[in-house]
Design an enzyme around this catalytic site. Structure first.
Site, short mmCIF file in Angstrom:
data_model
loop_
_atom_site.label_atom_id
_atom_site.label_comp_id
_atom_site.label_asym_id
_atom_site.label_seq_id
_atom_site.Cartn_x
_atom_site.Cartn_y
_atom_site.Cartn_z
CB CYS A 1 -0.59 -6.17 -5.74
SG CYS A 1 1.07 -5.06 -5.21
CB CYS B 1 0.81 -3.41 -7.45
SG CYS B 1 1.85 -5.23 -7.15
#
Length: 305
Positions: free
Chosen positions: A83, A86
């Site tokens: 991700c 993230c």
């Protein structure tokens, strides 16, 4: 972006059923392995005056999140290695948790390794962040949130958890900040300008007004397209300025500063002054004590002289 603060409309207390994760009998702490951390200190904890950041699994969720939240607010960061957003949000959360010195704890949950936890929290996309107080989730937000808003959100979480936070500030600023957070940019601008008319040296109002300008500039653009345009044409001053704005709002302020310092170095005349002024406005948002902004200020001075 939704307002990342404590509101019942964002997250209703008790909406997540965590009963399946609660053992029927109280768990007893296991004896530490020889050479391992003492009982009660998680192996994944970040060293420091108090526990700040821990890695949590389904097996440790009961003790490290639910039980801990009875005395200390816990913020859960659902993330995954693949991700990219993230990787923007998590370091900021970790930095703020470390700064908190144990006043609250950041619990990191890898959704790939712990799909059941993600399912129970109804995680639809990541990054997604939950605040847990008193054994119950009380608020949540998803996506990348600027550091200034994260700080406000965490202060609200601490307040909800009964943790003594900094004293309430100027009610005029609270009104202006509320307008900014709810997207009423005209009201926010008017409120910040009123404060500055009365208190010209008010750094918080200056930062708020600069943030209004930032939000206005990026409000209707495609962030990915803006970054791609800047990559395609490094000499397009306007494209570089807009890309820097996108980076600041994406939690990549240092990249934005470096972009504009480099732009100052390779431009002259009006273009150089425009780049300098834009960078200074981004410094205003960060505030005078931000270390990344301080480093970039020195780089700017070197580029100019």
């Amino acid at each position: 972006m939704s307002d990342p603060r404590i509101t019942s409309s964002i997250f209703t207390r008790g909406a997540v059923d965590l009963s399946a994760l609660r053992p029927s009998t109280p768990s007893r702490p296991a004896a530490p392995a020889q050479g391992g951390p003492p009982a009660g200190v998680p192996g994944g904890a970040t060293p420091g005056a108090g526990v700040a950041v821990i890695d949590v699994t389904e097996a440790t969720f009961q003790s490290e999140v639910l039980e801990r939240s009875l005395t200390t607010p816990v913020v859960i960061d659902f993330w995954a290695e693949w991700c990219e957003p993230c990787k923007q949000l998590s370091p900021v959360l970790e930095k703020l948790a470390t700064e908190g010195g144990g006043a609250w704890v950041l619990a990191k949950v890898d959704v790939e390794a712990n799909p059941r936890l993600a399912q129970m929290f109804r995680v639809q996309g990541i990054p997604m962040v939950f605040a847990v107080v008193g054994g119950q989730p009380i608020d949540a937000f998803s996506g990348v949130v600027p550091e200034a808003q994260l700080r406000q959100w965490i202060q609200a979480v601490l307040k909800a958890g009964g943790v003594t936070a900094e004293p309430a500030g100027d009610p005029r600023l609270d009104e202006a900040d509320d307008a900014l957070m709810t997207g009423d940019l005209d009201a926010a601008e008017a409120a910040y300008r009123k404060i500055l008319a009365e208190s010209p040296a008010d750094a918080a109002a200056e930062a708020g007004l600069a943030q209004v300008g930032l939000v206005r500039r990026v409000g209707a653009i495609d962030p990915a397209a803006a970054l791609a345009a800047a990559q395609t044409d490094p000499d397009d001053v306007e494209a570089q300025l807009l890309a820097a704005d996108v980076e600041v709002l994406s939690g990549q302020a240092e990249a934005a500063y470096a972009r504009l310092v480099a732009l100052v170095r390779r431009t002259a005349g009006d273009d150089r002054e425009k780049a300098r002024q834009h960078l200074v406005s981004l410094f205003t948002i960060a505030g005078p004590d931000d270390p990344a902004a301080g480093k970039a200020r020195r780089a700017l001075a070197s580029a100019l002289f």
